[in-house]
Design a protein around this motif. Sequence first.
Motif, mmCIF file in Angstrom:
data_model
loop_
_atom_site.group_PDB
_atom_site.id
_atom_site.type_symbol
_atom_site.label_atom_id
_atom_site.label_comp_id
_atom_site.label_asym_id
_atom_site.label_seq_id
_atom_site.Cartn_x
_atom_site.Cartn_y
_atom_site.Cartn_z
ATOM 1 N N TRP A 142 63.198 39.272 56.918
ATOM 2 C CA TRP A 142 62.668 39.193 55.550
ATOM 3 C C TRP A 142 61.917 37.879 55.423
ATOM 4 O O TRP A 142 62.506 36.808 55.529
ATOM 5 N N ASP A 143 60.604 37.945 55.224
ATOM 6 C CA ASP A 143 59.774 36.744 55.241
ATOM 7 C C ASP A 143 58.912 36.715 53.982
ATOM 8 O O ASP A 143 57.982 37.517 53.835
ATOM 9 N N VAL A 144 59.224 35.816 53.050
ATOM 10 C CA VAL A 144 58.486 35.722 51.787
ATOM 11 C C VAL A 144 57.153 35.014 52.036
ATOM 12 O O VAL A 144 57.118 33.875 52.484
ATOM 13 N N LEU A 145 56.054 35.700 51.723
ATOM 14 C CA LEU A 145 54.712 35.149 51.925
ATOM 15 C C LEU A 145 54.189 34.457 50.675
ATOM 16 O O LEU A 145 53.429 33.492 50.762
ATOM 17 N N GLY A 146 54.572 34.977 49.528
ATOM 18 C CA GLY A 146 54.114 34.389 48.268
ATOM 19 C C GLY A 146 55.110 34.713 47.171
ATOM 20 O O GLY A 146 55.697 35.797 47.159
ATOM 21 N N LEU A 147 55.326 33.778 46.241
ATOM 22 C CA LEU A 147 56.315 33.986 45.186
ATOM 23 C C LEU A 147 55.933 33.217 43.929
ATOM 24 O O LEU A 147 55.622 32.024 43.984
ATOM 25 N N ILE A 162 58.387 42.513 55.948
ATOM 26 C CA ILE A 162 59.680 42.990 56.460
ATOM 27 C C ILE A 162 59.431 43.619 57.831
ATOM 28 O O ILE A 162 58.625 44.549 57.952
ATOM 29 N N LYS A 163 60.110 43.103 58.846
ATOM 30 C CA LYS A 163 59.857 43.548 60.216
ATOM 31 C C LYS A 163 61.139 43.922 60.946
ATOM 32 O O LYS A 163 62.201 43.336 60.703
ATOM 33 N N ALA A 164 61.014 44.882 61.869
ATOM 34 C CA ALA A 164 62.110 45.198 62.780
ATOM 35 C C ALA A 164 62.097 44.163 63.903
ATOM 36 O O ALA A 164 61.031 43.706 64.317
ATOM 37 N N LYS A 165 63.282 43.794 64.379
ATOM 38 C CA LYS A 165 63.355 42.778 65.428
ATOM 39 C C LYS A 165 62.901 43.314 66.776
ATOM 40 O O LYS A 165 62.415 42.565 67.625
ATOM 41 N N ASP A 170 61.861 54.580 64.629
ATOM 42 C CA ASP A 170 62.162 54.510 63.198
ATOM 43 C C ASP A 170 62.098 53.054 62.756
ATOM 44 O O ASP A 170 63.104 52.343 62.728
ATOM 45 N N GLY A 171 60.884 52.619 62.419
ATOM 46 C CA GLY A 171 60.675 51.247 61.992
ATOM 47 C C GLY A 171 60.924 51.069 60.509
ATOM 48 O O GLY A 171 61.429 51.967 59.828
ATOM 49 N N VAL A 172 60.534 49.921 59.980
ATOM 50 C CA VAL A 172 60.791 49.599 58.575
ATOM 51 C C VAL A 172 60.109 50.603 57.644
ATOM 52 O O VAL A 172 60.674 51.016 56.634
ATOM 53 N N TRP A 173 58.891 51.013 58.000
ATOM 54 C CA TRP A 173 58.144 51.958 57.159
ATOM 55 C C TRP A 173 58.922 53.254 56.939
ATOM 56 O O TRP A 173 58.903 53.832 55.851
ATOM 57 N N SER A 174 59.624 53.742 57.971
ATOM 58 C CA SER A 174 60.336 55.021 57.868
ATOM 59 C C SER A 174 61.458 54.962 56.834
ATOM 60 O O SER A 174 61.879 55.997 56.316
ATOM 61 N N PHE A 175 61.936 53.759 56.506
ATOM 62 C CA PHE A 175 63.022 53.612 55.537
ATOM 63 C C PHE A 175 62.549 53.202 54.152
ATOM 64 O O PHE A 175 63.083 53.670 53.144
ATOM 65 N N LEU A 176 61.536 52.342 54.084
ATOM 66 C CA LEU A 176 61.163 51.747 52.796
ATOM 67 C C LEU A 176 59.834 52.239 52.231
ATOM 68 O O LEU A 176 59.403 51.773 51.181
ATOM 69 N N TYR A 207 53.148 48.960 52.091
ATOM 70 C CA TYR A 207 52.132 49.453 53.016
ATOM 71 C C TYR A 207 52.397 48.901 54.417
ATOM 72 O O TYR A 207 52.995 47.834 54.579
ATOM 73 N N PRO A 208 51.980 49.643 55.445
ATOM 74 C CA PRO A 208 52.205 49.185 56.821
ATOM 75 C C PRO A 208 51.493 47.874 57.091
ATOM 76 O O PRO A 208 50.407 47.626 56.575
ATOM 77 N N GLU A 209 52.107 47.027 57.902
ATOM 78 C CA GLU A 209 51.518 45.737 58.249
ATOM 79 C C GLU A 209 50.661 45.865 59.499
ATOM 80 O O GLU A 209 51.106 46.434 60.497
#
Length: 357
Positions: A142-147, A162-165, A170-176, A207-209
Motif C-alpha cells: 500500500w503506497d500513498v502517492l498523494g493525500l 496497491i501492488k502484489a509482491k 490473480d493480481g490486485v485488479w482481480s480483487f479490487l 484502474y490498472p497500473e
Amino acid sequence: MAKEVSLVDDYVAEYQGIEAQMGDPEVAADQHLFRKLSKRYSELQPIIRANTELTRAQEDLEVAREMAYEDHDFQPEVERLEQETVELEEKLADLLAPRDERDGDDIIMEIKAGAGGEEAALFAGDLAKMYQKYAEKRGFTWDVLGLSESDLGGVKDMTVSIKAKTPSRDGVWSFLKFEGGVHRVQRIPVTESQGRIQTSAAGVLVYPEPDEVGSVEIDDKDIRVDVYRSSGKGGQGVNTTDSAVRITHLPTGLVVTCQKERSQIQNKARALQVLQARLDQMAAEAADAEAAEGRAAQVRTMDRSERIRTYNWPENRISDHRINYKANNLDTVLGGAMDDLITALQAAERAERLEAE
C-alpha cells in the motif's frame, strides 16, 4: 472438450516458449521484458499445473482399469481416480473460463470525499483504512502517492498504488476492480449534535497500473504542470520545497497529483504514470461499452457516478446494489474482512462472462 484441449495445447506451447526466453541471458538483462515475461509465466502456471495433474490422473486411471479387469481388488482405486479426474477436469475448465485479461495487474486507486462536507471526508478515510487493512491481509503493498486531509483527519482526496509482491494470475485488479463507483454512508456524524442519521458519500476510482514509471507517452501540449508545496491535515504545509506536482490533461480535464517523492522530477514521473493509467482505463471502458451493444451494465459498473454500495452504521449492514448482496457485518468488513463480499462479486462477474460467451 476439443476446444479446451486445443486451448490447453496453445497455453502449453506459450508457457514453454516463455520458459526458453527467460533462460536467455539477453532477455534476463532486459528488466522490463523479463518482468513482463515473468508475469505471464505466473499467470499460466496454474493452468499448466492443473493440466499436468489431469494427464497423470488419466494415465493412472487407465492403468488401474486394466488391473481391475484382472483383479477386482483394484476397483476402489479406479473409483478414486475417476473422482479425482472429474474434479481435475472441472478445475481446468474453471481456469480456462473467460476472464478479465487485466486480472493479474496492480492498481491505482483514488478515494474522494463527496457530498457531505467533513462527514464525507471522515467516511472516505474509513474506506481508505478498510482497503489498506484488506490489502495487508492479502499481502499487497500500500503506497500513498498523494493525500489531502480534512481538519478532523478525514480524506478529501487520496491516490494510492496497491501492488502484489509477486506476479500472479490473480493480481490486485482481480480483487479490487469492483470498488469503482459511489459509496454511500448512513450514520450519525461526529459533527451532529442532535443525534440525527445523515447520508453522505465518497467516490472511488480504480484502474490498472502501467508497467513502468517514466515510459508514458503523453504529448506535452496536452498537459499543464503545476508545482506546489506538499500539504497535510487541513492544507497545512509539510514540506519546505515546491516538490508536489499537479498535472491537468487538457483534452479530458483529468487532474492527477503526486507528493510522495522527494523531488519534483520523481513526482512528475509518477503523476504521469497515474494519468496514463486513467487514460488507459477510460479507453478500455469505452471499448467495453461499445462491445456490450446495449446490454445491461456489467458487474463492475462502467458508470463511475452510479451508487454501488451503502454502509449503514445503525444496522451494522453493508449492501452492494449491483448483486443484491446484504450482510450485517459492517464492522468486520471495515476492519478489512472483505473476502465474502469480493467473492460474491467475482462469482457474479464470472457468470456474466460465461453468459456472454
